[in-house]
Write a protein that holds these residues in place. Structure first.
Motif, mmCIF file in Angstrom:
data_model
loop_
_atom_site.group_PDB
_atom_site.id
_atom_site.type_symbol
_atom_site.label_atom_id
_atom_site.label_comp_id
_atom_site.label_asym_id
_atom_site.label_seq_id
_atom_site.Cartn_x
_atom_site.Cartn_y
_atom_site.Cartn_z
ATOM 1 N N ASN A 17 23.967 -0.623 -2.166
ATOM 2 C CA ASN A 17 24.326 -0.767 -0.749
ATOM 3 C C ASN A 17 25.801 -1.103 -0.623
ATOM 4 O O ASN A 17 26.219 -2.216 -0.949
ATOM 5 C CB ASN A 17 23.486 -1.874 -0.104
ATOM 6 C CG ASN A 17 22.046 -1.438 0.129
ATOM 7 O OD1 ASN A 17 21.783 -0.276 0.470
ATOM 8 N ND2 ASN A 17 21.105 -2.347 -0.056
ATOM 9 N N PHE A 23 20.239 -6.730 3.734
ATOM 10 C CA PHE A 23 19.629 -8.055 3.797
ATOM 11 C C PHE A 23 19.631 -8.812 2.478
ATOM 12 O O PHE A 23 19.719 -10.030 2.479
ATOM 13 C CB PHE A 23 18.228 -7.987 4.425
ATOM 14 C CG PHE A 23 17.157 -7.475 3.516
ATOM 15 C CD1 PHE A 23 16.426 -8.366 2.745
ATOM 16 C CD2 PHE A 23 16.874 -6.129 3.438
ATOM 17 C CE1 PHE A 23 15.435 -7.900 1.909
ATOM 18 C CE2 PHE A 23 15.891 -5.668 2.607
ATOM 19 C CZ PHE A 23 15.165 -6.546 1.837
ATOM 20 N N THR A 57 20.056 -1.091 7.081
ATOM 21 C CA THR A 57 18.892 -0.840 7.937
ATOM 22 C C THR A 57 18.021 -2.086 8.027
ATOM 23 O O THR A 57 16.847 -1.996 8.340
ATOM 24 C CB THR A 57 18.063 0.350 7.389
ATOM 25 O OG1 THR A 57 17.859 0.150 5.987
ATOM 26 C CG2 THR A 57 18.759 1.657 7.629
ATOM 27 N N ASN A 109 18.291 10.764 1.120
ATOM 28 C CA ASN A 109 17.252 9.799 1.457
ATOM 29 C C ASN A 109 17.450 9.416 2.925
ATOM 30 O O ASN A 109 18.301 8.603 3.246
ATOM 31 C CB ASN A 109 17.399 8.586 0.533
ATOM 32 C CG ASN A 109 16.488 7.449 0.930
ATOM 33 O OD1 ASN A 109 15.450 7.649 1.574
ATOM 34 N ND2 ASN A 109 16.866 6.237 0.560
ATOM 35 N N VAL A 132 14.148 13.006 1.031
ATOM 36 C CA VAL A 132 13.123 11.975 1.259
ATOM 37 C C VAL A 132 12.883 11.839 2.765
ATOM 38 O O VAL A 132 13.811 11.585 3.536
ATOM 39 C CB VAL A 132 13.557 10.595 0.706
ATOM 40 C CG1 VAL A 132 12.535 9.520 1.090
ATOM 41 C CG2 VAL A 132 13.713 10.657 -0.803
ATOM 42 N N MET A 134 11.071 9.551 5.290
ATOM 43 C CA MET A 134 10.434 8.237 5.371
ATOM 44 C C MET A 134 9.755 8.042 6.717
ATOM 45 O O MET A 134 10.166 8.639 7.727
ATOM 46 C CB MET A 134 11.491 7.142 5.145
ATOM 47 C CG MET A 134 10.892 5.817 4.740
ATOM 48 S SD MET A 134 12.096 4.477 4.754
ATOM 49 C CE MET A 134 12.120 4.096 6.495
ATOM 50 N N ASP A 180 7.837 8.820 1.934
ATOM 51 C CA ASP A 180 7.978 7.374 1.718
ATOM 52 C C ASP A 180 7.323 6.685 2.916
ATOM 53 O O ASP A 180 7.646 7.011 4.060
ATOM 54 C CB ASP A 180 9.486 7.051 1.635
ATOM 55 C CG ASP A 180 9.776 5.592 1.349
ATOM 56 O OD1 ASP A 180 9.013 4.725 1.812
ATOM 57 O OD2 ASP A 180 10.790 5.316 0.687
ATOM 58 N N PHE A 185 9.764 -1.151 7.658
ATOM 59 C CA PHE A 185 10.348 -0.500 8.834
ATOM 60 C C PHE A 185 9.288 -0.441 9.934
ATOM 61 O O PHE A 185 8.321 0.337 9.835
ATOM 62 C CB PHE A 185 10.810 0.921 8.490
ATOM 63 C CG PHE A 185 12.062 0.967 7.649
ATOM 64 C CD1 PHE A 185 13.305 1.222 8.224
ATOM 65 C CD2 PHE A 185 11.999 0.734 6.280
ATOM 66 C CE1 PHE A 185 14.456 1.249 7.450
ATOM 67 C CE2 PHE A 185 13.144 0.764 5.501
ATOM 68 C CZ PHE A 185 14.382 1.017 6.085
ATOM 69 N N ARG A 253 12.152 2.457 -5.453
ATOM 70 C CA ARG A 253 13.541 2.173 -5.076
ATOM 71 C C ARG A 253 13.744 0.667 -5.215
ATOM 72 O O ARG A 253 13.114 -0.109 -4.490
ATOM 73 C CB ARG A 253 13.758 2.642 -3.637
ATOM 74 C CG ARG A 253 15.156 2.475 -3.102
ATOM 75 C CD ARG A 253 15.243 2.983 -1.660
ATOM 76 N NE ARG A 253 16.568 2.778 -1.119
ATOM 77 C CZ ARG A 253 16.997 1.623 -0.624
ATOM 78 N NH1 ARG A 253 16.196 0.582 -0.596
ATOM 79 N NH2 ARG A 253 18.222 1.516 -0.149
HETATM 80 N N1 PMM Z 1 14.519 0.563 2.474
HETATM 81 C C1 PMM Z 1 15.770 0.232 2.819
HETATM 82 C C2 PMM Z 1 16.792 1.201 2.859
HETATM 83 N N2 PMM Z 1 16.534 2.486 2.527
HETATM 84 N N3 PMM Z 1 15.015 4.141 1.834
HETATM 85 C C3 PMM Z 1 13.775 4.490 1.505
HETATM 86 N N4 PMM Z 1 13.505 5.772 1.188
HETATM 87 N N5 PMM Z 1 12.751 3.596 1.458
HETATM 88 C C4 PMM Z 1 12.926 2.287 1.783
HETATM 89 O O1 PMM Z 1 11.949 1.522 1.756
HETATM 90 C C5 PMM Z 1 14.242 1.864 2.158
HETATM 91 C C6 PMM Z 1 15.270 2.845 2.167
HETATM 92 C C7 PMM Z 1 16.071 -1.201 3.186
HETATM 93 O O2 PMM Z 1 16.249 -1.971 2.043
HETATM 94 P P1 PMM Z 1 17.708 -2.378 1.462
HETATM 95 O O3 PMM Z 1 18.489 -2.920 2.635
HETATM 96 O O4 PMM Z 1 17.457 -3.376 0.427
HETATM 97 O O5 PMM Z 1 18.369 -1.149 0.920
#
Ligand code: PMM
Length: 281
Positions: A17, A23, A57, A109, A132, A134, A180, A185, A253
């Protein structure tokens, strides 16, 4: 890209990230230099591919401007691609996806599954990269208010089925699609656990499944009382990796690839032994 389809075991996707506000690791890899070093560290620790994201996110997060997302992500993608690291890019924007693919990204993704940007599906279709899809209901600032389901597993599977149809209608080859369930979310804690238990139902959609449980808040339901909450979330993540891999997940992931890289190998070994034994039983 070969690693995405031919390893014969569950893959480990390392999370990178490049944000000030994600987070669990927001701000830690926020310069290009630090992000590239951490990407290479993730690979050394066992990640099969690295998922580069420039927009947080986490719940309540506001959107990152497009130009800033590009500034964060593109130089990191370029430099990791130069080091032959297989790269996925975590973005909801077609423009970012397009520029990242030009610089060597092999997978997009998209946490919105094509809902946030109408240009995303056509861009991915013409670039012929993996994608991907989701489960997603709304941008982060609103998603916590959208966590009502009549039956979370049925609702998520139906939603993903519709998004897969949209993706194939836009021209994305079915063998490049991955789903996914979108843990965390617009989900309450118990929804995430129900979805983790529903791997066989997700697999009825006929495409590989990615699981993103790493360090998410719902893992606190299995706290053991250790004073270090973050270590506990990583331990719980590794346990989920083992179970997801044994259940046939395509990839997990994760922030901390080491334990997950072992877990996927344990699952693959046990699976190989079971497969060899079956004919003589
Ligand atoms: N979770 C986060 C961000 N991107 N992408 C996919 N495909 N699946 C997830 O569950 C997902 C994602 C949020 O987590 P982070 O802030 O630790 O990246």
């Amino acid at each position: 890209m070969k690693v995405l389809t031919s390893s014969g075991r569950c893959l480990v996707m390392g999370i990178l990230n490049v944000t000030p506000d994600s987070f669990s690791d927001g701000g830690r890899w926020f310069t290009t230099g630090r992000a590239v070093s951490h990407g290479l560290e993730l690979v050394r620790a066992g990640a099969d591919l690295v998922d580069v994201g420039g927009e947080s996110t986490r719940p309540e997060a506001h959107r990152t401007p497009e130009v800033e997302e590009m500034r964060r992500v593109l130089p990191v993608v370029e430099r990791l691609a130069h080091e032959h690291v297989p790269i996925s890019v975590d973005t909801m924007r077609a423009s970012v996806a397009e520029a990242a693919i030009e610089r060597g990204a092999a997978l997009i993704n998209d946490v919105s599954g094509g809902l946030a940007d109408p240009r995303m599906l056509p861009v991915v279709a013409s670039a012929r990269v993996h994608y991907v899809v989701m489960h997603w209901r709304a941008h982060s600032a609103h998603m916590d208010r959208m966590s009502r389901y009549s039956d979370v597993v049925t609702d998520v599977v139906d939603h993903l089925e519709r998004r897969l149809e949209a993706a194939t209608r836009a021209g994305i080859a079915p063998d490049r699609l991955i789903i996914d369930p979108g843990l965390g979310f617009a989900k309450r804690s118990h929804h995430n656990w129900e979805l983790l238990a529903a791997m066989p139902k997700l697999q009825t959609l006929g495409v590989p499944v990615l699981v993103g449980a790493s360090r998410k808040r719902f893992l606190d339901a299995v706290r053991t009382g250790s004073p270090d909450e973050s270590v506990e979330r990583d331990d719980a993540t590794a346990a989920i990796t083992a179970l997801a891999a044994a259940g046939g997940a395509w990839a997990v992931r994760v922030h901390e690839p080491g334990a997950s890289a072992c877990a996927v190998r344990v699952a693959a070994r046990l699976d190989a032994i079971r497969c060899q034994r079956l004919p003589s039983e």
